[in-house]
Write an enzyme that holds these catalytic residues in place. Structure first.
Site: not given
Length: 372
Positions: A195, A299
């Protein structure tokens, strides 16, 4: 003639020396050129899985769930998912955060010894294992979410660089300890520094430049290799992307990546979530084209499960069906106000049963029969 021979020898030396840094031209070349055979087989298997369907996974699934915790019984293998559909997830996710500190538990109080045991058990049953690493900020001592500048310090000689190298050495020892019953190293997926296009981690956007991030990724990988870790596939996993350019901004290059992923949560309602997942998986499919790289929804989860009792089939399944991903992993079941799978008597329980019945959604029993 002697001059010609010397030129020919020089040319051959230059060619041989450069071969180690040639760009990926074969779909069998991995980021780790010395990866053990089990890792090569895992990558091939991920591609085969995508042809058959989508492996379903969950973070910390066998470590704890709603109202239960296996800290004192690591030999047991259960999960909220199994309690609902009598099948384990096909993929387990674990996090190494706080291993760098020398702790015996990670940041979510999962014992590293339990991770090791469950990795061995799931692998023996034909399952997949992926690791992330929410490591502390090496400058401030705060958590991953402490955005004090740190990447620049890691990349230059000094105490922070030495600390980071020591931290990587600790996780290297753990990775090398993952062995099957025959003593062979278990191949796992490593999803570090994830991320990065978000601003919430110390390695994220605005906390370092894209070039510094790439150098950190490569440095981390090189340190793992220098510590003789050869049982990893490396997964690059940004947060939700707005464009292909967003993907490329922090991408370290094909030579350093084996798997493409993206992390997307349902924050703003089902329609926005479905649109984001669809567009982002198309970006990954485009980027993996020609490289034969597996890709995944690495995710995900719904922050408002109670809002749609049929979320699994109407939203998640309808969006990822035929997308080409090898797996989808939902986040952990921490408590009743923070959970991302189902559990007995939860509002989406019946719909999850229907989700599990989909022919192309693969749980652990279905995955065992898929080989490379």
């Amino acid at each position: 003639m002697k001059y010609f021979v010397r030129i020919l020898i020089l040319f051959n030396l230059i060619f041989v020396a450069s071969c180690g840094s040639l760009p990926r031209q074969s779909n069998t070349i991995l980021a780790d050129r010395e990866a053990n055979p089990n890792v090569v087989a895992l990558r091939k298997r991920l591609l085969e899985i995508a042809k058959e369907g989508i492996a379903f996974g969950q973070q910390d699934a066998t470590a704890y769930g709603l109202d239960w915790y296996l800290q004192d019984q690591p030999e047991v293998l259960t999960s909220d998912v199994k309690k609902v559909v009598n099948k384990q997830p096909a993929l387990l996710g674990f996090d190494l955060g706080h291993m760098e500190l020398g702790n015996t538990y990670n940041l979510d109080t999962v014992p590293f010894a339990l991770m090791k045991q469950h990795t061995q058990k799931i692998y023996e049953k034909g399952g997949l294992i992926t690791f992330s690493w929410h490591l502390n900020n090496p400058v401030s001592g705060g958590s991953s979410w402490d955005t004090t500048s740190a990447v620049t310090e890691i990349l230059k000689d000094g105490p922070v660089n030495q600390k980071y190298e020591d931290w990587v050495k600790k996780i290297s020892m753990f990775f090398k300890s993952l062995k099957d019953e025959e003593g062979k190293q278990i191949p796992v997926i490593f999803r570090p520094l994830h991320e990065m296009n978000g601003a919430w981690f110390w390695w994220g956007k605005g906390r370092c430049t894209p070039e510094e991030y790439k150098k950190l990724w490569i440095k981390t990988q090189e340190l793992l290799l220098a510590n003789d870790v050869h049982n990893l596939l490396y997964a690059y996993s940004p947060n939700i992307m707005s464009s292909s350019e967003d993907f490329e901004m922090f991408y370290p290059g094909d030579d350093y990546v084996d798997i493409l992923g993206v992390d997307i949560y349902n924050h703003s309602g089902d329609p926005e979530f479905m649109k984001a997942v669809s567009s982002n998986l198309k970006i990954l499919k485009e980027k993996s084209s020609g490289k034969n790289m597996p890709f995944a929804l690495s995710e995900t989860g719904n922050f408002s499960m109670a809002a749609n009792p049929e979320w699994w089939t109407e939203v998640l399944y309808s969006t990822i069906q035929n997308s080409g991903i090898s797996w989808v992993m939902v986040w952990r079941n921490a408590r009743k106000d923070h959970y991302f799978s189902t559990y007995p008597s939860e509002v989406t329980e019946n719909d999850f049963m229907q989700f599990e019945q989909k022919e192309d959604i693969l749980f652990l029993p279905e995955l065992k029969s898929i080989h490379n």
